[in-house]
Design an enzyme around this catalytic site. Structure first.
Site, PDB file in Angstrom:
ATOM      1  N   THR A  98       0.770  -1.220  -0.063  1.00 36.82           N
ATOM      2  CA  THR A  98       0.002  -0.120  -0.072  1.00 36.82           C
ATOM      3  C   THR A  98       1.047   1.074   0.011  1.00 36.82           C
ATOM      4  O   THR A  98       1.576   1.647   0.831  1.00 36.82           O
ATOM      5  CB  THR A  98      -0.726  -0.026   1.299  1.00 36.82           C
ATOM      6  OG1 THR A  98      -1.723  -1.219   1.143  1.00 36.82           O
ATOM      7  CG2 THR A  98      -1.805   1.208   1.094  1.00 36.82           C
ATOM      8  N   LYS A 173      -7.309   1.804  -3.460  1.00 35.23           N
ATOM      9  CA  LYS A 173      -7.014   1.316  -2.109  1.00 35.23           C
ATOM     10  C   LYS A 173      -7.207   2.506  -1.073  1.00 35.23           C
ATOM     11  O   LYS A 173      -7.739   2.372   0.187  1.00 35.23           O
ATOM     12  CB  LYS A 173      -5.671   0.823  -1.943  1.00 35.23           C
ATOM     13  CG  LYS A 173      -5.090   0.415  -0.453  1.00 35.23           C
ATOM     14  CD  LYS A 173      -5.832  -0.723   0.107  1.00 35.23           C
ATOM     15  CE  LYS A 173      -5.330  -0.801   1.629  1.00 35.23           C
ATOM     16  NZ  LYS A 173      -5.494  -2.212   2.162  1.00 35.23           N
ATOM     17  N   LYS A 241      -0.109   5.397   8.398  1.00 37.31           N
ATOM     18  CA  LYS A 241       0.415   5.333   6.981  1.00 37.31           C
ATOM     19  C   LYS A 241      -0.447   5.672   5.874  1.00 37.31           C
ATOM     20  O   LYS A 241      -0.290   6.450   5.117  1.00 37.31           O
ATOM     21  CB  LYS A 241       1.503   4.214   7.049  1.00 37.31           C
ATOM     22  CG  LYS A 241       2.426   4.258   5.814  1.00 37.31           C
ATOM     23  CD  LYS A 241       2.052   3.266   4.643  1.00 37.31           C
ATOM     24  CE  LYS A 241       1.652   1.776   4.917  1.00 37.31           C
ATOM     25  NZ  LYS A 241       1.377   1.023   3.739  1.00 37.31           N
TER      26      LYS A 241
HETATM   27  N1  LIG Z   1      -1.186  -6.471   7.535  1.00 34.03           N
HETATM   28  C1  LIG Z   1      -2.131  -6.292   6.888  1.00 34.03           C
HETATM   29  O1  LIG Z   1      -3.123  -6.693   7.418  1.00 34.03           O
HETATM   30  C2  LIG Z   1      -2.258  -5.624   5.791  1.00 34.03           C
HETATM   31  C3  LIG Z   1      -3.339  -5.554   4.960  1.00 34.03           C
HETATM   32  C4  LIG Z   1      -3.398  -4.992   3.610  1.00 34.03           C
HETATM   33  C5  LIG Z   1      -2.353  -4.206   3.360  1.00 34.03           C
HETATM   34  N2  LIG Z   1      -1.107  -4.332   3.856  1.00 34.03           N
HETATM   35  C6  LIG Z   1       0.115  -3.620   3.348  1.00 34.03           C
HETATM   36  O2  LIG Z   1       0.742  -4.666   3.011  1.00 34.03           O
HETATM   37  C7  LIG Z   1       2.221  -4.236   3.245  1.00 34.03           C
HETATM   38  C8  LIG Z   1       3.246  -5.255   4.071  1.00 34.03           C
HETATM   39  O3  LIG Z   1       2.336  -5.318   5.169  1.00 34.03           O
HETATM   40  P1  LIG Z   1       2.945  -6.461   6.272  1.00 34.03           P
HETATM   41  O4  LIG Z   1       1.789  -6.367   7.217  1.00 34.03           O
HETATM   42  O5  LIG Z   1       3.065  -7.739   5.291  1.00 34.03           O
HETATM   43  O6  LIG Z   1       4.059  -5.858   6.901  1.00 34.03           O
HETATM   44  P2  LIG Z   1       5.124  -6.248   7.430  1.00 34.03           P
HETATM   45  O7  LIG Z   1       4.775  -7.646   8.405  1.00 34.03           O
HETATM   46  O8  LIG Z   1       5.949  -5.332   8.477  1.00 34.03           O
HETATM   47  O9  LIG Z   1       6.189  -6.747   6.380  1.00 34.03           O
HETATM   48  C9  LIG Z   1       6.967  -5.822   5.640  1.00 34.03           C
HETATM   49  C10 LIG Z   1       7.939  -6.778   4.881  1.00 34.03           C
HETATM   50  O10 LIG Z   1       8.550  -5.719   3.888  1.00 34.03           O
HETATM   51  C11 LIG Z   1      10.117  -5.767   4.196  1.00 34.03           C
HETATM   52  N3  LIG Z   1      10.632  -4.367   4.136  1.00 34.03           N
HETATM   53  C12 LIG Z   1      10.439  -3.127   4.885  1.00 34.03           C
HETATM   54  N4  LIG Z   1      11.098  -2.186   4.337  1.00 34.03           N
HETATM   55  C13 LIG Z   1      12.135  -2.835   3.558  1.00 34.03           C
HETATM   56  C14 LIG Z   1      13.155  -2.052   2.812  1.00 34.03           C
HETATM   57  N5  LIG Z   1      13.604  -0.876   3.095  1.00 34.03           N
HETATM   58  N6  LIG Z   1      13.790  -2.941   2.208  1.00 34.03           N
HETATM   59  C15 LIG Z   1      13.448  -4.294   2.198  1.00 34.03           C
HETATM   60  N7  LIG Z   1      12.522  -4.889   2.607  1.00 34.03           N
HETATM   61  C16 LIG Z   1      11.887  -4.184   3.494  1.00 34.03           C
HETATM   62  C17 LIG Z   1      10.119  -6.358   5.416  1.00 34.03           C
HETATM   63  O11 LIG Z   1      11.419  -7.157   5.615  1.00 34.03           O
HETATM   64  P3  LIG Z   1      12.086  -7.589   7.194  1.00 34.03           P
HETATM   65  O12 LIG Z   1      11.596  -8.997   7.204  1.00 34.03           O
HETATM   66  O13 LIG Z   1      13.323  -7.688   6.887  1.00 34.03           O
HETATM   67  O14 LIG Z   1      11.566  -6.676   8.037  1.00 34.03           O
HETATM   68  C18 LIG Z   1       9.161  -7.285   5.520  1.00 34.03           C
HETATM   69  O15 LIG Z   1       9.234  -8.380   4.731  1.00 34.03           O
HETATM   70  C19 LIG Z   1       1.915  -2.817   3.725  1.00 34.03           C
HETATM   71  O16 LIG Z   1       2.239  -1.771   2.726  1.00 34.03           O
HETATM   72  C20 LIG Z   1       0.692  -2.693   4.436  1.00 34.03           C
HETATM   73  O17 LIG Z   1       0.279  -1.495   4.648  1.00 34.03           O
HETATM   74  C21 LIG Z   1      -0.875  -4.985   5.169  1.00 34.03           C
END
Ligand SMILES: NC(=O)c1ccc[n+]([C@@H]2O[C@H](COP(=O)([O-])OP(=O)(O)OC[C@H]3O[C@@H](n4cnc5c(N)ncnc54)[C@H](OP(=O)(O)O)[C@@H]3O)[C@@H](O)[C@H]2O)c1
Length: 289
Positions: A98, A173, A241
């Site tokens: 997102t 979104k 965010k």
């Molecule tokens: N969680 C939800 O319910 C949900 C629902 C809809 C949309 N989203 C969206 O989906 C996206 C991911 O969410 P998530 O919940 O999966 O987040 P998360 O569990 O915090 O995972 C984030 C991922 O991105 C990687 N990452 C972050 N910064 C990075 C960088 N600078 N370089 C390389 N890798 C990086 C992290 O690597 P590391 O493992 O090394 O930290 C991890 O693999 C976000 O944009 C969020 O808004 C989430």
């Protein structure tokens, strides 16, 4: 069967990449900044772990990403050792992060320069939607690239739609998040009022959820809200965010979002209560403090 890479094995990306392998039957290479997670994924699903996004993207038909925000996305695409260093001409990059519509348009142009394609494809449906492979995916980009990518995306989705040119997926979104913000505040106020009125909240929701006030949030969140449980779900930090992206876009396009701006401030208060990682339904905690 296609050759596919997945960058970012977080709460969402880890199971999504798994569905591409198991349900889609694709040959999957993964990259994660914290390498141990990529190794764990490769062992669990029988794919390959790459050391950099560029290494993961080389020679693939489709490259997926699901990282945190705009800057994270730039870092794994156009940054050093980023996927765009190695992405092949004709390949399609599908971004499930997102992020802003602006970064989507920027990366669309950068991909086209390399002869590759870019689709912004943020998702809705949360952790459960990712684990069960039933996400809703809102896409922006070219029709031809979308038509090729859609059957691959369907490995982790229940609904996949092309909303318009680059950035249109992210704009869709944003509408999703605008609708959720106001709705969850309304639900929090309803439950708060019901408690003050001395009513049985379970009974109230059982009845009104079948009428015009019913919603996914009401069905899926009322029990935990009533019990004051918030240590799960879509984190307040992530929602802020997203609302930041929404409000910046509204400043550009002139949309009036008074309730969204107010609820954003309510979420800021939840953060000061220690609720940064609480589920977005924690707006009720603020009313009960
Ligand atoms: N969680 C939800 O319910 C949900 C629902 C809809 C949309 N989203 C969206 O989906 C996206 C991911 O969410 P998530 O919940 O999966 O987040 P998360 O569990 O915090 O995972 C984030 C991922 O991105 C990687 N990452 C972050 N910064 C990075 C960088 N600078 N370089 C390389 N890798 C990086 C992290 O690597 P590391 O493992 O090394 O930290 C991890 O693999 C976000 O944009 C969020 O808004 C989430």
């Amino acid at each position: 069967m296609a050759k596919v890479a997945f960058i970012g094995l977080g709460v969402m990306g880890y199971p999504m990449a798994g569905h591409l392998k198991v349900r889609g039957g694709h040959e999957v290479t993964v990259y994660n900044r914290t390498a141990a997670k990529a190794e764990r994924w490769a062992t669990e699903f029988g794919g390959r772990a790459a050391a950099t996004p560029a290494e993961a993207a080389r020679g693939q038909d489709f490259v997926f990403a699901c990282v945190g925000n705009d800057d994270d996305l730039r870092s794994v695409t156009t940054g050093k050792d980023g996927a765009f260093e190695a992405i092949g001409s004709g390949a399609v990059f599908i971004d499930n992060t997102t992020a802003s519509a602006e970064v989507a348009r920027e990366l669309y142009a950068a991909a086209r320069e390399k002869g590759a394609h870019f689709i912004d494809a943020p998702v809705s449906g949360g952790q459960a939607g990712a684990e069960n492979g039933v996400l809703t995916v809102m896409c922006g980009g070219d029709t031809e690239a979308f038509d090729r990518a859609k059957p691959v995306i369907e490995a982790y989705a229940r609904m996949v739609g092309l909303m318009g040119p680059a950035g249109a997926g992210q704009l869709t979104k944003m509408i999703n998040q605008i609708c959720i913000a106001g709705l969850v505040q309304g639900l929090a106020e309803g439950i708060h009022f019901g408690k003050k009125a001395g009513l049985d909240i379970e009974k109230v929701i059982e009845v009104i959820s079948k009428g015009a006030a019913g919603s996914w949030q009401m069905e899926n969140r009322h029990k935990t809200m009533n019990a004051g449980k918030y240590d799960f779900g879509f984190a307040v930090d992530w929602m802020r965010k997203d609302l930041d992206i929404v409000l910046a876009e509204a400043r550009r396009n002139g949309a009036k979002l008074p309730v969204t701006a107010l609820v954003d401030q309510f979420y800021a208060e939840v953060q000061t209560l220690g609720g940064s990682r609480w589920d977005t339904s924690s707006l009720l905690a603020r009313l009960e403090k």
